[in-house]
Scaffold this motif. Structure first.
Motif: not given
Length: 106
Positions: A1-7
């Protein structure tokens, strides 16, 4: 599963032109409904976009004082607001309320 990176979103990164800065301030003033701290915060966002050190110098304030005044946690004096607006190359305008605006604010 791809981890979503937010800023965190920083509006100051998107205020590039005087027209964008003026439009942002105008919308914030319309939405503020008397909340001076919100308007101060919007001015702070614009000042960061333009360069806080230069704005502070042009407004006749220290950089630290400008950060405090425009943090959104205080209500800066009208003199400070007018000095910052001038330093940002913007101007405030007044216009009469329309009958529909007056009814909403009553």
């Amino acid at each position: 599963m791809t981890k979503t990176v937010t800023s965190p979103y920083d509006i100051a990164e998107h205020l590039r032109t005087p027209e964008e800065m003026a439009a942002y301030l105008e919308v914030c003033m319309e939405e503020a409904e008397g909340d001076a701290a919100l308007i101060a915060k919007a001015l702070g966002d614009i000042a960061r976009a333009k360069g806080m050190s230069q704005v502070a110098c042009d407004a006749g304030l220290s950089r630290e004082s400008l950060y405090k005044a425009l943090s959104g946690e205080r209500n800066p004096s009208l003199g400070t607001v007018l000095g910052v607006v001038r330093a940002l190359g913007l101007k405030l305008r007044a216009e009469p309320l329309l009958d529909s605006d007056a009814a909403v604010r009553s």
